[in-house]
Enzyme design. Sequence first.
Site, PDB file in Angstrom:
ATOM      1  CG  HIS A  87       9.505   1.573  12.491  1.00 53.27           C
ATOM      2  ND1 HIS A  87       9.626   0.209  12.350  1.00 53.27           N
ATOM      3  CD2 HIS A  87       9.216   1.792  13.799  1.00 53.27           C
ATOM      4  CE1 HIS A  87       9.429  -0.365  13.527  1.00 53.27           C
ATOM      5  NE2 HIS A  87       9.172   0.566  14.427  1.00 53.27           N
ATOM      6  CB  SER A 145      -0.981   0.001   1.176  1.00 57.10           C
ATOM      7  OG  SER A 145      -0.327   0.200   2.394  1.00 57.10           O
TER       8      SER A 145
HETATM    9  C1  GRF Z   1       3.805  -0.466   6.891  1.00 56.20           C
HETATM   10  O1  GRF Z   1       3.075  -0.386   8.079  1.00 56.20           O
HETATM   11  C2  GRF Z   1       5.198   0.057   7.093  1.00 56.20           C
HETATM   12  O2  GRF Z   1       5.278   1.052   8.052  1.00 56.20           O
HETATM   13  C3  GRF Z   1       5.944  -1.164   7.569  1.00 56.20           C
HETATM   14  O3  GRF Z   1       5.398  -2.238   6.852  1.00 56.20           O
HETATM   15  C4  GRF Z   1       4.060  -1.919   6.458  1.00 56.20           C
HETATM   16  C5  GRF Z   1       4.001  -2.096   4.984  1.00 56.20           C
HETATM   17  O4  GRF Z   1       2.706  -1.979   4.483  1.00 56.20           O
HETATM   18  N1  GRF Z   1       7.369  -1.009   7.394  1.00 56.20           N
HETATM   19  P1  GRF Z   1       2.437  -1.959   2.911  1.00 56.20           P
HETATM   20  O5  GRF Z   1       3.020  -3.257   2.338  1.00 56.20           O
HETATM   21  O6  GRF Z   1       3.107  -0.756   2.342  1.00 56.20           O
HETATM   22  O7  GRF Z   1       0.956  -1.922   2.767  1.00 56.20           O
END
Ligand code: GRF
Length: 207
Positions: A111, A15
């Site tokens: 993060h 996402s």
């Molecule tokens: C997000 O919450 C990001 O902060 C963490 O992993 C998740 C990834 O989500 N590092 P997506 O794959 O971008 O939806």
Amino acid sequence: MAKTVLGVLASGRGSNLQAILDAIDANQIRAEVGVVISDKPTAAALVRAKEHGIPAVCIDRKQFDSRAEFGKALAEVIEKHQVDLVVLAGFMRILDPDFIRLFSGRIMNIHPALLPSFQGLNAQQQAIDYGVRLSGCTVHFVDEGTDTGPIILQEAVPVMPDDTADSLAERILVVEHRLYPQAIALYCDGRLLSDGRKVTILSKEEQ
Ligand code: GRF
């Protein structure tokens, strides 16, 4: 100014990758995504890349004997696509120190907590278990530690009394989708000045 080439590394649903692609399409980031790499063949991020006509490469960690060998394979693909900035977007592998040195100052991560609190896995659950009233997200440059690199942008999000890790993650994600593109845009516009742990954001006039 030439467009910055991004190489996005993602293990899952992607996402954040989508938010970055949308921001590029809306001319909010002067960049193009040169390649999307995943360590998981089934990652939805690879599908999103293909739908956008972007090279999508799976480098399966299981095919490599060591983190160093895996890192070399990643670096080869990144260099082949002439990537300027490596963008970690939910990439669930710890990167080899040689890889990090090779792209030093050119790797970003997001993060889902206000660093340096709640580093590592399950940051949202860690925040709930600790009982903090505020958590949030942090965009930072990557150094050799886990979630320890110089901080670029942070934004706080409230933690509600009845939150679960999932409901908090959802609230944080909304902010992630705005903050990550914003940090990448600052990088692409030459507005991030690093000095040790401090990252200064230059005004448009100073860039
Ligand atoms: C997000 O919450 C990001 O902060 C963490 O992993 C998740 C990834 O989500 N590092 P997506 O794959 O971008 O939806």
